[in-house]
Design an enzyme around this catalytic site. Structure first.
Site, PDB file in Angstrom:
ATOM      1  N   ARG A 233       0.869  -1.191   0.000  1.00 20.81           N
ATOM      2  CA  ARG A 233       0.000   0.000   0.000  1.00 20.81           C
ATOM      3  C   ARG A 233       0.903   1.237   0.000  1.00 20.81           C
ATOM      4  O   ARG A 233       1.921   1.280   0.722  1.00 20.81           O
ATOM      5  CB  ARG A 233      -0.903   0.038   1.238  1.00 20.81           C
ATOM      6  CG  ARG A 233      -2.096  -0.912   1.188  1.00 20.81           C
ATOM      7  CD  ARG A 233      -3.138  -0.530   0.126  1.00 20.81           C
ATOM      8  NE  ARG A 233      -4.249  -1.460   0.058  1.00 20.81           N
ATOM      9  CZ  ARG A 233      -4.347  -2.484  -0.772  1.00 20.81           C
ATOM     10  NH1 ARG A 233      -3.361  -2.765  -1.603  1.00 20.81           N
ATOM     11  NH2 ARG A 233      -5.431  -3.241  -0.784  1.00 20.81           N
ATOM     12  N   GLU A 262      -2.353   7.499  -5.019  1.00 21.93           N
ATOM     13  CA  GLU A 262      -2.683   6.790  -6.262  1.00 21.93           C
ATOM     14  C   GLU A 262      -4.141   6.921  -6.679  1.00 21.93           C
ATOM     15  O   GLU A 262      -4.466   6.820  -7.860  1.00 21.93           O
ATOM     16  CB  GLU A 262      -2.301   5.307  -6.165  1.00 21.93           C
ATOM     17  CG  GLU A 262      -3.146   4.502  -5.206  1.00 21.93           C
ATOM     18  CD  GLU A 262      -2.774   3.015  -5.232  1.00 21.93           C
ATOM     19  OE1 GLU A 262      -1.574   2.701  -5.154  1.00 21.93           O
ATOM     20  OE2 GLU A 262      -3.696   2.178  -5.321  1.00 21.93           O
TER      21      GLU A 262
HETATM   22  P1  NAI Z   1      -1.432 -11.279   5.021  1.00 28.00           P
HETATM   23  O1  NAI Z   1      -2.472 -10.809   5.985  1.00 28.00           O
HETATM   24  O2  NAI Z   1      -1.383 -12.720   4.663  1.00 28.00           O
HETATM   25  O3  NAI Z   1       0.019 -10.870   5.572  1.00 28.00           O
HETATM   26  C1  NAI Z   1       0.319  -9.626   6.108  1.00 28.00           C
HETATM   27  C2  NAI Z   1       1.411  -9.834   7.145  1.00 28.00           C
HETATM   28  O4  NAI Z   1       1.821  -8.547   7.590  1.00 28.00           O
HETATM   29  C3  NAI Z   1       0.951 -10.624   8.363  1.00 28.00           C
HETATM   30  O5  NAI Z   1       1.851 -11.692   8.608  1.00 28.00           O
HETATM   31  C4  NAI Z   1       0.985  -9.605   9.491  1.00 28.00           C
HETATM   32  O6  NAI Z   1       1.311 -10.153  10.756  1.00 28.00           O
HETATM   33  C5  NAI Z   1       2.067  -8.663   8.981  1.00 28.00           C
HETATM   34  N1  NAI Z   1       2.054  -7.357   9.638  1.00 28.00           N
HETATM   35  C6  NAI Z   1       1.003  -6.634  10.081  1.00 28.00           C
HETATM   36  N2  NAI Z   1       1.425  -5.500  10.656  1.00 28.00           N
HETATM   37  C7  NAI Z   1       2.784  -5.513  10.576  1.00 28.00           C
HETATM   38  C8  NAI Z   1       3.799  -4.628  11.023  1.00 28.00           C
HETATM   39  N3  NAI Z   1       3.505  -3.501  11.702  1.00 28.00           N
HETATM   40  N4  NAI Z   1       5.083  -4.949  10.774  1.00 28.00           N
HETATM   41  C9  NAI Z   1       5.396  -6.111  10.126  1.00 28.00           C
HETATM   42  N5  NAI Z   1       4.478  -6.982   9.709  1.00 28.00           N
HETATM   43  C10 NAI Z   1       3.181  -6.694   9.918  1.00 28.00           C
HETATM   44  O7  NAI Z   1      -1.611 -10.360   3.738  1.00 28.00           O
HETATM   45  P2  NAI Z   1      -1.153 -10.680   2.244  1.00 28.00           P
HETATM   46  O8  NAI Z   1      -2.236 -11.396   1.530  1.00 28.00           O
HETATM   47  O9  NAI Z   1       0.210 -11.251   2.255  1.00 28.00           O
HETATM   48  O10 NAI Z   1      -1.111  -9.197   1.625  1.00 28.00           O
HETATM   49  C11 NAI Z   1      -0.158  -8.246   2.044  1.00 28.00           C
HETATM   50  C12 NAI Z   1      -0.522  -6.888   1.475  1.00 28.00           C
HETATM   51  O11 NAI Z   1      -0.389  -6.921   0.051  1.00 28.00           O
HETATM   52  C13 NAI Z   1      -2.000  -6.494   1.667  1.00 28.00           C
HETATM   53  O12 NAI Z   1      -2.189  -5.902   2.938  1.00 28.00           O
HETATM   54  C14 NAI Z   1      -2.224  -5.506   0.567  1.00 28.00           C
HETATM   55  O13 NAI Z   1      -1.929  -4.224   1.063  1.00 28.00           O
HETATM   56  C15 NAI Z   1      -1.186  -5.886  -0.489  1.00 28.00           C
HETATM   57  N6  NAI Z   1      -1.793  -6.342  -1.751  1.00 28.00           N
HETATM   58  C16 NAI Z   1      -1.412  -5.718  -2.906  1.00 28.00           C
HETATM   59  C17 NAI Z   1      -1.937  -6.102  -4.123  1.00 28.00           C
HETATM   60  C18 NAI Z   1      -1.496  -5.460  -5.396  1.00 28.00           C
HETATM   61  O14 NAI Z   1      -2.162  -5.651  -6.428  1.00 28.00           O
HETATM   62  N7  NAI Z   1      -0.396  -4.735  -5.423  1.00 28.00           N
HETATM   63  C19 NAI Z   1      -2.955  -7.168  -4.197  1.00 28.00           C
HETATM   64  C20 NAI Z   1      -3.230  -7.820  -2.925  1.00 28.00           C
HETATM   65  C21 NAI Z   1      -2.680  -7.385  -1.748  1.00 28.00           C
END
Ligand code: NAI
Length: 329
Positions: A233, A262
């Protein structure tokens, strides 16, 4: 169920049209859903929205008054929905928590390889008959240390991809992921990750804690010439501080699929418009910056999954089932 579908793109229609029938009747709108466009949803039971639609309290109140009972998000993040207001107006909220995490992880890898080996520049050069290799030098990815911030679904697949290229992976997360450890990833503190990484990739969600996680203070801890990748993000990075880090040479490469402002730019063809955002214009001017406009998710597998899970969410809501994709406060 009458569904008002906002922010429609041709690739959405391609996959959702197969579900447009008596049970779910879809009307597509090109525009965003926000407080001034809620009237479009008059007479519909549900709205289907994406990352740049703005579901603040006023929008949700208007939707509820128009008879809408359900918000289905075609994405994982729900930071654009006021969940308190959704609860107040008894509005169901469902999302698609995962849709091909591989797609986003692979896009992060594409940004790294392109930035490093400059294939985008080579492609243009060769098309103009310029076969020179000057200024195309890259570095071996093999043997480098890659820092993964956020080791959830996408972060872990990305880590595994980088290990496949012979990198050492270090990770920072509040929760350790056993799969990542089994594959050879090592958890460290955020400070250690910033100090040791040659490439840093962000895979954590946007929360009050992670907003501007990358800023002038965290840049100070990083290696000179580090590569920073953000497919997560935009606001995870303080963009003004990032421009300064690029100007000073602290940041050697920047690859971003997301950008702080964005919503005013991405997903639109502005090629004949005057871009009023001076910060993105400055970013585009750097030779070592690669920007894509939130296309990490854009694979056929991910789009298929988004459509299937969204339709399941609608059916479950109709059947009174609160499945795991239901978002609550
Ligand atoms: P997920 O929920 O599986 O993993 C996110 C991880 O971040 C979790 O392990 C969580 O504990 C960790 N986390 C939370 N707060 C944190 C912090 N302060 N410091 C370090 N780690 C922290 O999510 P997933 O599916 O891996 O997605 C990650 C991100 O990817 C989403 O939040 C979204 O923003 C982004 N995304 C981007 C897309 C794109 O098209 N560019 C599409 C889908 C998701």
């Amino acid at each position: 169920m009458k569904l008002a579908f906002f922010s429609t793109k041709s690739y959405d229609k391609e996959f959702f049209d197969t579900f447009d029938n008596q049970e779910i009747q879809i009307t597509y709108f090109d525009g965003h859903l926000y407080k001034d466009t809620t009237n479009l949803a008059n007479g519909f039971d549900a709205v289907c929205v994406f990352v740049h639609d703005d579901l603040d309290e006023e929008t949700i109140k208007n939707l509820s008054e128009n008879g809408v009972r359900l918000i289905v998000l075609r994405c994982a993040g729900f930071n654009n929905v006021d969940l308190k207001a959704a609860e107040k107006y008894n509005m169901g909220v469902y999302r698609v928590p995962a849709y091909s995490p591989e797609a986003v992880a692979e896009h992060a890898l594409a940004l790294i390889l392109t930035l490093n080996r400059k294939t985008h520049k080579a492609y243009n050069r060769v098309r103009e008959g310029n076969f020179s290799l000057e200024r195309l030098r890259g570095f071996d990815i093999h043997g480098k240390t890659v820092g993964v911030i956020g080791s959830g679904k996408i972060g872990t697949i990305f880590a595994s991809n980088m290990m496949g290229l012979g990198c050492d992976v270090i990770a920072y997360d509040m929760y350790e992921n056993e799969e990542l450890k089994r594959k050879g990833g090592v958890y460290v503190s955020l400070e250690e990750l910033l100090e040791k990484s040659d490439i840093i990739s962000l895979h954590c969600p946007l929360t009050p804690e992670t907003k501007h996680l990358i800023n002038k203070d965290t840049f100070k801890l990083m290696k000179d010439g580090v590569m920073l990748i953000n497919t997560s993000r935009g606001p995870l990075i303080n963009t003004i501080d990032t421009v300064e880090a690029l100007k000073s040479g602290k940041l050697g490469y920047l690859g971003i699929d997301v950008y702080e402002q964005e919503e005013h730019l991405f997903f639109r063809d502005l090629s004949e418009s005057i871009i009023k955002d001076d910060i993105i214009s400055r970013l585009i001017s750097f030779p070592n910056v690669l920007i894509t406009s939130h296309q990490g998710f854009l694979t056929k597998e991910a789009l298929q999954q988004i459509a299937e899970v969204t339709v399941k969410n609608i059916r479950d809501f109709e059947a009174g089932i609160e499945n795991d994709n239901c978002v609550k406060l």
